[in-house]
Design a protein around this motif. Sequence first.
Motif, PDB file in Angstrom:
ATOM      1  N   GLU A   8      -4.576  14.776   5.530  1.00  0.00           N
ATOM      2  CA  GLU A   8      -3.242  15.254   5.169  1.00  0.00           C
ATOM      3  C   GLU A   8      -2.263  14.163   5.609  1.00  0.00           C
ATOM      4  O   GLU A   8      -1.765  14.162   6.729  1.00  0.00           O
ATOM      5  N   ALA A   9      -1.996  13.216   4.728  1.00  0.00           N
ATOM      6  CA  ALA A   9      -1.124  12.085   5.057  1.00  0.00           C
ATOM      7  C   ALA A   9       0.331  12.436   4.775  1.00  0.00           C
ATOM      8  O   ALA A   9       0.639  13.321   3.979  1.00  0.00           O
ATOM      9  N   SER A  10       1.226  11.719   5.405  1.00  0.00           N
ATOM     10  CA  SER A  10       2.659  11.934   5.230  1.00  0.00           C
ATOM     11  C   SER A  10       3.070  11.648   3.784  1.00  0.00           C
ATOM     12  O   SER A  10       2.546  10.734   3.149  1.00  0.00           O
ATOM     13  N   ILE A  11       4.046  12.410   3.289  1.00  0.00           N
ATOM     14  CA  ILE A  11       4.538  12.136   1.944  1.00  0.00           C
ATOM     15  C   ILE A  11       5.564  11.002   1.945  1.00  0.00           C
ATOM     16  O   ILE A  11       5.932  10.485   0.888  1.00  0.00           O
ATOM     17  N   ILE A  12       6.033  10.610   3.136  1.00  0.00           N
ATOM     18  CA  ILE A  12       6.943   9.465   3.262  1.00  0.00           C
ATOM     19  C   ILE A  12       6.159   8.304   3.846  1.00  0.00           C
ATOM     20  O   ILE A  12       5.499   8.441   4.876  1.00  0.00           O
ATOM     21  N   SER A  13       6.233   7.158   3.170  1.00  0.00           N
ATOM     22  CA  SER A  13       5.428   6.011   3.593  1.00  0.00           C
ATOM     23  C   SER A  13       6.301   4.783   3.797  1.00  0.00           C
ATOM     24  O   SER A  13       7.337   4.607   3.133  1.00  0.00           O
ATOM     25  N   HIS A  14       5.852   3.913   4.680  1.00  0.00           N
ATOM     26  CA  HIS A  14       6.495   2.615   4.905  1.00  0.00           C
ATOM     27  C   HIS A  14       6.552   1.853   3.587  1.00  0.00           C
ATOM     28  O   HIS A  14       5.611   1.895   2.780  1.00  0.00           O
ATOM     29  N   ARG A  15       7.634   1.159   3.354  1.00  0.00           N
ATOM     30  CA  ARG A  15       7.787   0.420   2.086  1.00  0.00           C
ATOM     31  C   ARG A  15       6.665  -0.592   1.881  1.00  0.00           C
ATOM     32  O   ARG A  15       6.264  -0.888   0.742  1.00  0.00           O
ATOM     33  N   LYS A  16       6.117  -1.125   2.970  1.00  0.00           N
ATOM     34  CA  LYS A  16       5.080  -2.148   2.837  1.00  0.00           C
ATOM     35  C   LYS A  16       3.780  -1.576   2.255  1.00  0.00           C
ATOM     36  O   LYS A  16       2.985  -2.318   1.675  1.00  0.00           O
ATOM     37  N   VAL A  17       3.563  -0.264   2.427  1.00  0.00           N
ATOM     38  CA  VAL A  17       2.393   0.369   1.816  1.00  0.00           C
ATOM     39  C   VAL A  17       2.436   0.165   0.303  1.00  0.00           C
ATOM     40  O   VAL A  17       1.442  -0.214  -0.332  1.00  0.00           O
ATOM     41  N   TRP A  18       3.609   0.388  -0.274  1.00  0.00           N
ATOM     42  CA  TRP A  18       3.756   0.346  -1.732  1.00  0.00           C
ATOM     43  C   TRP A  18       3.940  -1.073  -2.255  1.00  0.00           C
ATOM     44  O   TRP A  18       3.631  -1.364  -3.407  1.00  0.00           O
TER      45      TRP A  18
END
Length: 489
Positions: free
Chosen positions: A65-75
């Motif tokens: 169950e991962a966060s729906i908000i992610s660090h910009r670097k992920v994307w």
Amino acid sequence: MAENKMEKLTALFKRRGFVYPGSEIYGGLANTYDYGPVGTELLRNIRNLWWKEFVIRRDDIVGLEASIISHRKVWEASGHTVGFSDAFVDCKNCKVRIRADQLIEDYLEKNADTLEKIDVTELILPEGLSFEDVIRYIQQKKVEGFSEAQLDSIIKLHAIPCPNCGAVNWTPVRRFNLLFPIKLGIVEGEQSLAYLRGETAQGMFINFENIVNSTRVKLPFGIAQLGKSFRNEITLGNSIFRTIEFDQAEIEYFFHPKKENWEEIFDSWKKLMWEFITERLGVNKENLRWREHSDKERSFYSKKTVDLEYKYPFGFKELWGIAYRTDYDLKQHAAASKHELSIVDPETNEKIIPHVIEPALGINRLFLTLLCDAYFEEKDRIVLRLHPRIAPIKVAVFPLLKNRKDLVEKAREVYQILKKSIDGKILWDDRGNIGKRYLSQDEIGTPWCVTIDFDTLVDNTVTVRDRDTTNQERIAIQDLANYFSNKLL
């Protein structure tokens, strides 16, 4: 006829509490929907069944169950900030904004005879494709991978009118990114950029190291996640088929590329997908087909992508996709984060970057599929023949007359027995006459109705009415729990 069915379904969704337009009392918010009491139960049943089949009952898949908000670097690392986009056009006349590929595909779906009149010399060809290839893509109504210039060319070639106002007055085709950027922090000017996740997959890739270190997983194994994703998409209606917020049910199945045959794994997952849809959910096989993505259409990271498509009232469209993503994602995140996203082969002590096959399902789209497939109009009723496993209400309990205290008390007794013994929602209904109650439950897909009548007071039996056949039989109250439990297996 197909459009009429979609209109009837949409009306039923709102009238019976499946789906409501988002923010409706303020004029609505495009591409958003709220799920009513009945729709919420159906969604929950779909989610629970998927999780049970693909996580709980398997030894080789773990959940996340991962966060729906992610660090910009992920994307940035995944390529979504530059490669995750759709092409759109604006009507200069009425200002409606539409995805260019959907505009073309929907027009050609309704005007197939125009294909015979194409002058291919006027088409701008995609690089590496022949005239015959282009016509084949257009005939298949799959133009999602075409460039802006190529889409412009097709729109002009057919003089495609605006579906909203009928004008043929379009802006040039442009592209926009589908990610939702958000700002984190409370001080204006000191906020940092992040994104709502555009897919659940990336959470599984960036947690690969954590899962390997905190569990005893061995290749091949899968990570499953079920949750919200967000895409800033433009849609052409069709209810909840495509929305900006939706539930994804994804699995990243990791394997040793030198020891396991990816094609065999791929085919085994296709078989599981087919069985889940047809056998566990009861979808009509005649309304399903497999379609492999072309080289032009397939995502850049995928070696092979196949969609399981369903025949909606508006045509065959993707329901469930499966892709062989190779080791692209783990390598991208390993390079960007400087973390070694690998697993040790216990036999050789070699560090392996696994390859991955991804079955990805949209839960909301499956919700729509099940309702389209279950909807039937008969002489004197509308009925949703939903499989009992996922029906929103499992059993409805009726006292024959609501003004007879002895009938109501006995019906309440039966109601409480079933609430405690049946895994699912049990409904109490004493409104109107018994015939109207039956029809009301048919419309929301309730498989069985139990009526407590005067004979019940004598012999402790009740009338059980079957939704699909409308047949009725007498069942002893003491046998009801087992009777329904066996049917819900």
